[in-house]
Each structure stands twice: as C-alpha cells, then as structure tokens.
Design a protein around this motif. Structure first.
Motif, PDB file in Angstrom:
ATOM      1  N   TYR A  69      61.187  37.825  32.982  1.00 32.01           N
ATOM      2  CA  TYR A  69      60.637  36.539  33.425  1.00 32.01           C
ATOM      3  C   TYR A  69      61.596  35.849  34.389  1.00 32.01           C
ATOM      4  O   TYR A  69      61.207  35.365  35.422  1.00 32.01           O
ATOM      5  CB  TYR A  69      60.413  35.605  32.239  1.00 32.01           C
ATOM      6  CG  TYR A  69      59.239  35.932  31.364  1.00 32.01           C
ATOM      7  CD1 TYR A  69      58.139  36.634  31.816  1.00 32.01           C
ATOM      8  CD2 TYR A  69      59.226  35.499  30.051  1.00 32.01           C
ATOM      9  CE1 TYR A  69      57.060  36.901  30.993  1.00 32.01           C
ATOM     10  CE2 TYR A  69      58.145  35.756  29.217  1.00 32.01           C
ATOM     11  CZ  TYR A  69      57.069  36.458  29.696  1.00 32.01           C
ATOM     12  OH  TYR A  69      56.008  36.714  28.882  1.00 32.01           O
TER      13      TYR A  69
ATOM     14  N   SER B  64      56.404  36.457  40.397  1.00 32.89           N
ATOM     15  CA  SER B  64      55.154  37.106  39.993  1.00 32.89           C
ATOM     16  C   SER B  64      54.825  36.920  38.516  1.00 32.89           C
ATOM     17  O   SER B  64      53.718  37.212  38.088  1.00 32.89           O
ATOM     18  CB  SER B  64      55.190  38.595  40.330  1.00 32.89           C
ATOM     19  OG  SER B  64      56.182  39.242  39.569  1.00 32.89           O
ATOM     20  N   LYS B  65      55.763  36.403  37.722  1.00 30.40           N
ATOM     21  CA  LYS B  65      55.543  36.215  36.284  1.00 30.40           C
ATOM     22  C   LYS B  65      55.146  34.783  35.913  1.00 30.40           C
ATOM     23  O   LYS B  65      54.793  34.504  34.775  1.00 30.40           O
ATOM     24  CB  LYS B  65      56.793  36.607  35.487  1.00 30.40           C
ATOM     25  CG  LYS B  65      57.111  38.077  35.560  1.00 30.40           C
ATOM     26  CD  LYS B  65      56.020  38.872  34.900  1.00 30.40           C
ATOM     27  CE  LYS B  65      56.321  40.349  34.926  1.00 30.40           C
ATOM     28  NZ  LYS B  65      55.233  41.110  34.332  1.00 30.40           N
TER      29      LYS B  65
ATOM     30  N   VAL C  73      52.961  31.666  35.244  1.00 25.72           N
ATOM     31  CA  VAL C  73      51.542  31.417  34.980  1.00 25.72           C
ATOM     32  C   VAL C  73      51.205  29.932  35.010  1.00 25.72           C
ATOM     33  O   VAL C  73      50.059  29.556  35.238  1.00 25.72           O
ATOM     34  CB  VAL C  73      51.069  32.036  33.643  1.00 25.72           C
ATOM     35  CG1 VAL C  73      51.175  33.556  33.689  1.00 25.72           C
ATOM     36  CG2 VAL C  73      51.819  31.477  32.464  1.00 25.72           C
ATOM     37  N   GLU C  74      52.211  29.076  34.782  1.00 21.85           N
ATOM     38  CA  GLU C  74      52.005  27.630  34.824  1.00 21.85           C
ATOM     39  C   GLU C  74      53.256  26.959  35.368  1.00 21.85           C
ATOM     40  O   GLU C  74      54.372  27.437  35.139  1.00 21.85           O
ATOM     41  CB  GLU C  74      51.728  27.063  33.429  1.00 21.85           C
ATOM     42  CG  GLU C  74      50.418  27.501  32.828  1.00 21.85           C
ATOM     43  CD  GLU C  74      50.190  26.944  31.427  1.00 21.85           C
ATOM     44  OE1 GLU C  74      49.029  26.940  31.004  1.00 21.85           O
ATOM     45  OE2 GLU C  74      51.163  26.536  30.766  1.00 21.85           O
TER      46      GLU C  74
ATOM     47  N   PHE D 192      55.794  31.158  31.524  1.00 23.14           N
ATOM     48  CA  PHE D 192      55.468  32.561  31.752  1.00 23.14           C
ATOM     49  C   PHE D 192      54.396  33.101  30.809  1.00 23.14           C
ATOM     50  O   PHE D 192      53.980  34.240  30.955  1.00 23.14           O
ATOM     51  CB  PHE D 192      56.742  33.405  31.635  1.00 23.14           C
ATOM     52  CG  PHE D 192      57.825  32.907  32.538  1.00 23.14           C
ATOM     53  CD1 PHE D 192      57.825  33.236  33.884  1.00 23.14           C
ATOM     54  CD2 PHE D 192      58.824  32.067  32.079  1.00 23.14           C
ATOM     55  CE1 PHE D 192      58.804  32.753  34.739  1.00 23.14           C
ATOM     56  CE2 PHE D 192      59.806  31.582  32.922  1.00 23.14           C
ATOM     57  CZ  PHE D 192      59.792  31.928  34.260  1.00 23.14           C
ATOM     58  N   ASP D 193      53.973  32.299  29.843  1.00 26.80           N
ATOM     59  CA  ASP D 193      52.941  32.714  28.889  1.00 26.80           C
ATOM     60  C   ASP D 193      52.128  31.481  28.519  1.00 26.80           C
ATOM     61  O   ASP D 193      52.680  30.503  28.013  1.00 26.80           O
ATOM     62  CB  ASP D 193      53.596  33.319  27.644  1.00 26.80           C
ATOM     63  CG  ASP D 193      52.599  33.902  26.664  1.00 26.80           C
ATOM     64  OD1 ASP D 193      51.467  33.388  26.562  1.00 26.80           O
ATOM     65  OD2 ASP D 193      52.961  34.867  25.978  1.00 26.80           O
ATOM     66  N   LYS D 194      50.823  31.520  28.766  1.00 27.44           N
ATOM     67  CA  LYS D 194      49.969  30.359  28.496  1.00 27.44           C
ATOM     68  C   LYS D 194      49.914  29.995  27.014  1.00 27.44           C
ATOM     69  O   LYS D 194      49.652  28.861  26.660  1.00 27.44           O
ATOM     70  CB  LYS D 194      48.546  30.627  28.995  1.00 27.44           C
ATOM     71  CG  LYS D 194      48.428  30.661  30.477  1.00 27.44           C
ATOM     72  CD  LYS D 194      47.011  30.946  30.911  1.00 27.44           C
ATOM     73  CE  LYS D 194      46.954  31.059  32.414  1.00 27.44           C
ATOM     74  NZ  LYS D 194      45.625  31.402  32.898  1.00 27.44           N
TER      75      LYS D 194
ATOM     76  N   THR E  57      50.193  34.432  44.020  1.00 25.16           N
ATOM     77  CA  THR E  57      50.348  34.528  42.574  1.00 25.16           C
ATOM     78  C   THR E  57      49.479  33.478  41.913  1.00 25.16           C
ATOM     79  O   THR E  57      49.609  32.293  42.208  1.00 25.16           O
ATOM     80  CB  THR E  57      51.819  34.317  42.161  1.00 25.16           C
ATOM     81  OG1 THR E  57      52.626  35.292  42.823  1.00 25.16           O
ATOM     82  CG2 THR E  57      52.014  34.447  40.662  1.00 25.16           C
ATOM     83  N   PRO E  58      48.548  33.879  41.030  1.00 25.55           N
ATOM     84  CA  PRO E  58      47.701  32.886  40.359  1.00 25.55           C
ATOM     85  C   PRO E  58      48.513  32.109  39.313  1.00 25.55           C
ATOM     86  O   PRO E  58      49.246  32.692  38.529  1.00 25.55           O
ATOM     87  CB  PRO E  58      46.612  33.730  39.699  1.00 25.55           C
ATOM     88  CG  PRO E  58      47.213  35.076  39.530  1.00 25.55           C
ATOM     89  CD  PRO E  58      48.241  35.237  40.618  1.00 25.55           C
ATOM     90  N   TYR E  59      48.383  30.788  39.318  1.00 19.25           N
ATOM     91  CA  TYR E  59      49.090  29.947  38.369  1.00 19.25           C
ATOM     92  C   TYR E  59      48.307  28.656  38.167  1.00 19.25           C
ATOM     93  O   TYR E  59      47.429  28.319  38.963  1.00 19.25           O
ATOM     94  CB  TYR E  59      50.514  29.636  38.837  1.00 19.25           C
ATOM     95  CG  TYR E  59      50.566  28.748  40.048  1.00 19.25           C
ATOM     96  CD1 TYR E  59      50.739  27.365  39.909  1.00 19.25           C
ATOM     97  CD2 TYR E  59      50.419  29.260  41.329  1.00 19.25           C
ATOM     98  CE1 TYR E  59      50.762  26.544  41.035  1.00 19.25           C
ATOM     99  CE2 TYR E  59      50.451  28.443  42.441  1.00 19.25           C
ATOM    100  CZ  TYR E  59      50.618  27.090  42.283  1.00 19.25           C
ATOM    101  OH  TYR E  59      50.633  26.276  43.375  1.00 19.25           O
TER     102      TYR E  59
END
Length: 125
Positions: free
Chosen positions: A26, A78-79, A81-82, A92-94, A120-122
């Motif tokens: 991460y 790339s890791k 997410v939010e 890094f994890d929802k 990168t989707p976030y």
C-alpha cells in the motif's frame, strides 16, 4: 519489472528474508529508530533497508506508481481507494480503515493529480 522486494518480518532480520510482492504494498513508511523502510501491506508490515527516496525511485523506474506524500510516506497510487481531502489521508480498503497513510498539503495535491492522470478509481471523502 521487479515483482518482489526482499524484506523481513522484524527490524533486526530475525525472521530471515521474505519476498514481498510489490503489487501488495500500500505504501512505504520510514522507521526512524532503525533507519528501515516499512512495507505496509493488507496483512502486515515488513522491513527492508534503504531510504524512502531510493525505494520510491527504484519502484517508479520499475513501472510502479509511488509518490512521496509527506516526509515519511510514499504511497502506491494504484492502491488508493478513498481520499479524505479535509484530513489529508489516503485509504486502501473501503471496509478496513486501519490501513491509511497521511499526506502533507502539497503531497495531497500531487497525489490527487496523479490519481487523475493514472485513471485510478477512488472515492473522495
């Protein structure tokens, strides 16, 4: 492209060498007491010698997208997410907020730009 980093489970290397998949990292952190780099993954923290600048450069030259987000962290773009824009934190994890990384104001601005450049989707919080 390198796929693994040789690391250990503890600062002194008592565990012996373990190969850590770069795709699972991460972010990189600095362990100031021992001058070690922390490799933060979903499951645990690993240790490897070197500097934050060195590892960020090596990984980027190997095809990854790491960015120094503040003086002690280099984030794997790339890791993410939010992003909590107010508190300047990358997640890094929802579902598990325990793995997070701080950013400076400048670092957050640069990370946000890199996220848009790499598509990168976030989620912005």
């Amino acid at each position: 492209m390198i796929k693994t980093i040789s690391a250990t489970l503890d600062e002194k290397g008592n565990s012996g060498i373990i190969n850590v998949l770069v795709d699972e990292v991460y972010y990189l952190g600095v362990e100031s007491r021992s001058s070690m780099i922390l490799l933060e993954t979903p499951s645990r923290t690993y240790y490897t010698p070197g500097t934050l600048n060195y590892w960020t450069h090596v990984l980027n030259r190997s095809g990854y997208h790491f960015h120094i987000a503040d003086r002690s962290n280099s984030i794997n773009i790339s890791k993410i997410v939010e992003v909590d824009e107010r508190y300047k934190i990358a997640f890094f994890d929802k579902h598990d907020r325990s793995k997070k990384c701080t950013m400076s104001s400048t670092g957050k601005r640069e990370v946000m730009e890199l996220l848009s450049q790499t598509n990168t989707p976030y989620v912005l919080l």
